[in-house]
Scaffold this motif. Structure first.
Motif, mmCIF file in Angstrom:
data_model
loop_
_atom_site.group_PDB
_atom_site.id
_atom_site.type_symbol
_atom_site.label_atom_id
_atom_site.label_comp_id
_atom_site.label_asym_id
_atom_site.label_seq_id
_atom_site.Cartn_x
_atom_site.Cartn_y
_atom_site.Cartn_z
ATOM 1 N N ARG A 8 0.817 -1.221 0.000
ATOM 2 C CA ARG A 8 0.000 0.000 0.000
ATOM 3 C C ARG A 8 0.850 1.270 0.000
ATOM 4 N NH1 ARG A 8 -0.477 1.035 5.809
ATOM 5 N NH2 ARG A 8 0.430 -0.722 6.937
ATOM 6 N N LEU A 10 1.492 3.376 -2.452
ATOM 7 C CA LEU A 10 0.883 4.520 -3.133
ATOM 8 C C LEU A 10 0.005 5.296 -2.166
ATOM 9 C CD1 LEU A 10 0.663 5.845 -5.964
ATOM 10 C CD2 LEU A 10 -1.386 4.477 -6.328
ATOM 11 N N GLU A 11 -0.827 4.596 -1.418
ATOM 12 C CA GLU A 11 -1.694 5.252 -0.437
ATOM 13 C C GLU A 11 -0.889 5.845 0.714
ATOM 14 O OE1 GLU A 11 -2.077 2.185 -1.624
ATOM 15 O OE2 GLU A 11 -3.785 2.563 -2.970
ATOM 16 N N GLU A 12 0.157 5.152 1.122
ATOM 17 C CA GLU A 12 0.995 5.663 2.206
ATOM 18 C C GLU A 12 1.700 6.952 1.795
ATOM 19 O OE1 GLU A 12 3.258 6.090 5.781
ATOM 20 O OE2 GLU A 12 1.307 5.206 5.257
ATOM 21 N N ARG A 14 0.714 9.175 -0.434
ATOM 22 C CA ARG A 14 -0.280 10.246 -0.474
ATOM 23 C C ARG A 14 -0.660 10.685 0.943
ATOM 24 N NH1 ARG A 14 -3.898 7.642 -2.952
ATOM 25 N NH2 ARG A 14 -3.662 8.341 -5.109
ATOM 26 N N GLY A 15 -0.880 9.725 1.825
ATOM 27 C CA GLY A 15 -1.261 10.055 3.192
ATOM 28 C C GLY A 15 -0.167 10.767 3.953
ATOM 29 N N GLU A 18 -0.131 14.422 2.803
ATOM 30 C CA GLU A 18 -1.310 15.117 3.318
ATOM 31 C C GLU A 18 -1.148 15.447 4.798
ATOM 32 O OE1 GLU A 18 -4.567 12.561 2.457
ATOM 33 O OE2 GLU A 18 -4.668 13.118 0.326
ATOM 34 N N ILE A 33 6.154 6.784 -7.500
ATOM 35 C CA ILE A 33 4.873 7.163 -6.912
ATOM 36 C C ILE A 33 4.538 8.617 -7.240
ATOM 37 C CG2 ILE A 33 3.713 7.593 -4.702
ATOM 38 C CD1 ILE A 33 4.977 5.021 -3.673
ATOM 39 N N LEU A 37 1.178 9.896 -9.384
ATOM 40 C CA LEU A 37 0.206 10.862 -8.876
ATOM 41 C C LEU A 37 0.139 12.124 -9.732
ATOM 42 C CD1 LEU A 37 0.722 10.542 -5.008
ATOM 43 C CD2 LEU A 37 -1.110 9.591 -6.419
ATOM 44 N N THR A 50 3.906 -2.123 -9.456
ATOM 45 C CA THR A 50 4.001 -2.042 -8.001
ATOM 46 C C THR A 50 5.235 -1.233 -7.630
ATOM 47 O OG1 THR A 50 5.244 -4.119 -7.921
ATOM 48 C CG2 THR A 50 2.847 -4.259 -7.669
ATOM 49 N N ARG A 73 4.143 7.170 12.124
ATOM 50 C CA ARG A 73 3.400 6.380 11.134
ATOM 51 C C ARG A 73 3.915 4.940 11.057
ATOM 52 N NH1 ARG A 73 0.137 9.502 7.641
ATOM 53 N NH2 ARG A 73 0.141 7.809 6.106
#
Length: 251
Positions: A8, A10-12, A14-15, A18, A33, A37, A50, A73
């Protein structure tokens, strides 16, 4: 132990940006990554892959706060590596997988040094598309993954100035016009992209973008230092040999 970050990332990524932004920290994504985006919905399906790591750039003043954020995190600092290199680069590991975060502090220094610090003030969550493109074009030993990332950028981003989601030929030309070594590496890699087109690695339409970039680089005014270095050419190595980051670096 928390679940591994590897599936995960890609989500990490972005998070992470943010959350950093919410804290007033200037952090921007780079690497694969970042490219995924910045291209967004225009990212070509054939180049979806991946990811094994997250690359970010941050300002020196925010480094300590970002270290604390990463720890919160669930990322482990490579303490020995960071103690030696922390002024310019930091490394963090996922304790549950082989994933890592590579942090560049204000400057991007690999085969060539590229001045990206000012881009931290441009819209996020990534560095501008132009910077992402140059961070790949500066790789002397360009591999298939790097070529795929470059094709994705050239297919998914327009060539025009003034837009952080577009590739700005004038910015590329301005940097290469001052540095023959950078110019030469970009020139070689644009040639490799053309070879990839001939081998079916990308659709023919990429050729127009490759040619436009090559023309901008070639036609740009050249500095006196550029002209002096050009006389030496490849008789002297024109790039640095970037250190390989050892994933086993530990305390």
């Amino acid at each position: 132990m928390s679940p591994p970050f590897a599936p995960r990332l890609l989500e990490e990524g972005r998070g992470l940006v943010e959350q950093a932004s919410e804290r007033g920290l200037a952090v921007r994504l780079m690497g694969g990554i970042g490219i995924r985006l910045v291209v967004g919905d225009r990212f070509p399906e054939r180049y979806v892959r991946t990811y094994g790591d997250i690359d970010i750039m941050l300002s020196r003043r925010d480094a300590r706060a970002v270290e604390e954020l990463l720890a919160a995190r669930g990322w482990d600092a490579a303490t020995a590596f960071n103690a030696l290199n922390g002024a310019r680069r930091l490394l963090f590991h996922d304790p549950a997988s082989s994933a890592q975060i590579d942090v560049f502090v204000e400057a991007f220094e690999m085969c060539h040094s590229l001045p990206f610090a000012d881009s931290l003030q441009r819209p996020g969550p990534t560095l501008p598309a132009t910077d992402l493109l140059m961070s790949k074009l500066q790789i002397v030993a360009l591999n298939a993954k790097d070529r795929s990332d470059l094709y994705a950028l050239l297919l998914g981003c327009d060539l025009r100035d003034g837009d952080h989601r577009s590739i700005e030929p004038s910015r590329v030309a301005a940097l290469t016009g001052r540095d023959w070594g950078l110019h030469h590496t970009f020139e070689l890699n644009l040639g490799r992209l053309r070879e990839g087109l001939a081998a079916g690695e990308a659709p023919a339409e990429v050729g127009g973008a490759v040619d436009a970039l090559a023309a901008a680089i070639e036609q740009a005014p050249k500095s006196r230092a550029w002209k002096l270095r050009a006389r030496i050419g490849e008789r002297k190595r024109w790039y640095e040999d970037p250190e390989e980051v050892d994933r086993t670096v530990d305390d």
